[in-house]
Enzyme design. Structure first.
Site, short mmCIF file in Angstrom:
data_model
loop_
_atom_site.label_atom_id
_atom_site.label_comp_id
_atom_site.label_asym_id
_atom_site.label_seq_id
_atom_site.Cartn_x
_atom_site.Cartn_y
_atom_site.Cartn_z
N LEU A 69 0.84 -1.20 0.00
CA LEU A 69 0.00 0.00 0.00
C LEU A 69 0.87 1.25 0.00
O LEU A 69 1.86 1.33 0.74
CB LEU A 69 -0.91 0.03 1.23
CG LEU A 69 -1.89 -1.13 1.42
CD1 LEU A 69 -2.68 -0.93 2.71
CD2 LEU A 69 -2.81 -1.26 0.23
N LYS A 72 0.46 7.28 1.13
CA LYS A 72 0.31 8.69 0.76
C LYS A 72 -0.76 8.88 -0.30
O LYS A 72 -1.11 10.01 -0.66
CB LYS A 72 1.65 9.25 0.27
CG LYS A 72 2.72 9.28 1.35
CD LYS A 72 4.02 9.84 0.83
CE LYS A 72 5.08 9.85 1.94
NZ LYS A 72 6.39 10.37 1.45
N PHE A 94 6.85 3.30 13.17
CA PHE A 94 7.40 4.54 12.61
C PHE A 94 7.89 5.47 13.73
O PHE A 94 7.56 5.27 14.91
CB PHE A 94 6.35 5.26 11.79
CG PHE A 94 5.96 4.54 10.53
CD1 PHE A 94 6.77 4.57 9.41
CD2 PHE A 94 4.76 3.84 10.47
CE1 PHE A 94 6.41 3.90 8.24
CE2 PHE A 94 4.39 3.17 9.31
CZ PHE A 94 5.21 3.20 8.20
N ARG A 101 0.50 12.20 10.88
CA ARG A 101 0.56 12.89 9.59
C ARG A 101 -0.14 12.09 8.50
O ARG A 101 -0.73 12.66 7.57
CB ARG A 101 2.01 13.16 9.20
CG ARG A 101 2.70 14.20 10.08
CD ARG A 101 3.97 14.73 9.44
NE ARG A 101 5.00 13.70 9.30
CZ ARG A 101 5.88 13.39 10.24
NH1 ARG A 101 5.84 14.01 11.42
NH2 ARG A 101 6.80 12.47 10.03
N ALA A 135 17.49 6.08 16.21
CA ALA A 135 18.33 5.07 16.87
C ALA A 135 17.87 3.68 16.48
O ALA A 135 16.67 3.43 16.33
CB ALA A 135 18.27 5.21 18.38
N ASP A 166 16.01 -4.49 20.71
CA ASP A 166 15.02 -4.88 19.71
C ASP A 166 14.18 -6.05 20.21
O ASP A 166 12.95 -6.04 20.12
CB ASP A 166 15.72 -5.30 18.42
CG ASP A 166 16.12 -4.14 17.53
OD1 ASP A 166 15.51 -3.06 17.64
OD2 ASP A 166 17.05 -4.31 16.72
#
Length: 360
Positions: A69, A72, A94, A101, A135, A166
């Protein structure tokens, strides 16, 4: 039927923490939709490759569906809303602010689907002065203080072999999501999870950094029992330039080994605090340097001592124990590491990792 059959997950994450979390859910039957950009998860391109796929990607994305996808575009956003409206869990990795946004922050998503459990995974969390600092694992380990004690004999920090922040974030995110799903059963209401790699790693230091946690001095490896200051929690080089470890705190193991070596006169040194066992460490270094790693492994076979040879990863996967436990399986022309979570009476069969955009 896995424990999570019937749970639908929409996953926008890439690389390691989020994909590991959702792979563990897919292993238990969750329907995981991996939403990728037209270029795909960068892990798809990471060497080595086997059976036409990255080993990394396959072992973190098996059992998922892939849909491409462009978030935007209006068409991409509309398709994502279609997936979200029937989802139980939404995962994104993200940097803070990106989802707002794009129009898919928690406020917007929960307004359309109040029962959804929304999990954001980032390096330092969604708020605070560090929220927007870029980071990966190494940087978060450095800022969490962990790298300072991941040091060599000269005290210089070295790059860790395991991406601990992680992995900690993936496990923390999974645990929090499952807790939220249990809570939803009682209330019908979803929840928001702000999972930070930094935050996830910090609780893992209680056994080594107690004094620093309490406001005292930071730990130094040479004086810490679990970090190299004790003779019986130590790495030793063997005659063939390989290595073995003694890995225990209990004094009974020191008693057993020193008895077998005929050096019980050194036992009082094992009772000393970490950092004060230099003579015993020196003796054991000289002792282990007299035989090869495999010779020592054979010698220890009938002794009740917490001893192990240091294996490379190829040797580790080739151990009979790995086969006995079914920890490495072959499927679809490649190898997969089996999940650590397997339930009694339930068989696990690996499902393939999706090709990019395979599930439109």
């Amino acid at each position: 039927m896995g424990k999570l059959s019937g749970i639908k997950v929409v996953d926008l994450s890439v690389f390691l923490p989020g994909p590991m979390m959702t792979m563990m859910m897919a292993d238990q039957g969750a329907e995981v939709w991996k939403v990728e950009s037209p270029s795909g998860d960068p892990a798809r391109e990471q060497e080595p490759f086997e059976g036409g796929q990255s080993v990394w990607f396959r072992n973190l994305n098996r059992g998922k569906k892939s849909v491409v996808l462009d978030l935007k575009s209006e068409a991409g956003k509309a398709r994502l809303w279609d997936l979200i409206e029937s989802a139980d869990v939404f995962v994104e990795g993200f940097r803070p602010g990106v989802m707002a946004r794009l129009g898919f922050d928690y406020a917007a998503v929960s307004a359309r689907n109040p029962a959804i459990v929304y999990c954001s995974i980032s390096a330092f969390g969604q708020d605070g002065a560090m929220a927007h600092h870029p980071a990966h694992d190494l940087a978060t380990q450095a800022l969490a203080g962990f790298l300072s004690i991941n040091d060599g004999p000269d005290g210089t920090p070295v790059v860790p072999a395991v991406a601990a922040s992680d992995m900690a974030a993936g496990l923390t995110a999974l645990s929090a999501t499952l807790m939220a799903l249990v809570g939803r059963e009682r209330t019908g209401q979803g929840d928001y999870i702000d999972c930070a790699m930094f935050d996830s790693l910090m609780p893992w230091c209680a056994h080594t950094m107690g004094l620093a946690i309490a406001g005292g001095a930071p730990p130094h490896s040479a004086s810490q029992r679990s970090l190299g200051g004790a003779a019986f929690y130590q790495v030793y080089e063997t005659a063939d330039q390989r290595h073995v470890v003694l890995g225990a705190r209990e004094l009974k193991f020191a008693h057993n080994l020193l008895t077998a070596l005929g050096r019980m006169d050194l036992y009082p040194i094992a009772e000393r605090p970490a950092g004060e066992q230099g003579e015993l460490i020196a003796f054991l270094r000289l002792t282990f340097a007299t035989k090869s790693r495999d010779a020592w492994t054979a010698w220890f076979a009938d002794k009740d001592v917490a001893f192990s040879p240091v294996l490379d990863l190829r040797e580790a996967f080739a151990q009979p124990h790995v086969a006995e436990r079914g920890l490495l399986v072959t499927s679809g022309g490649g190898h997969m590491v089996a999940p650590a979570i397997r339930f009694a009476g339930e068989d696990w069969e690996p499902r393939p990792a999706p090709e990019l955009g395979a599930d439109r």
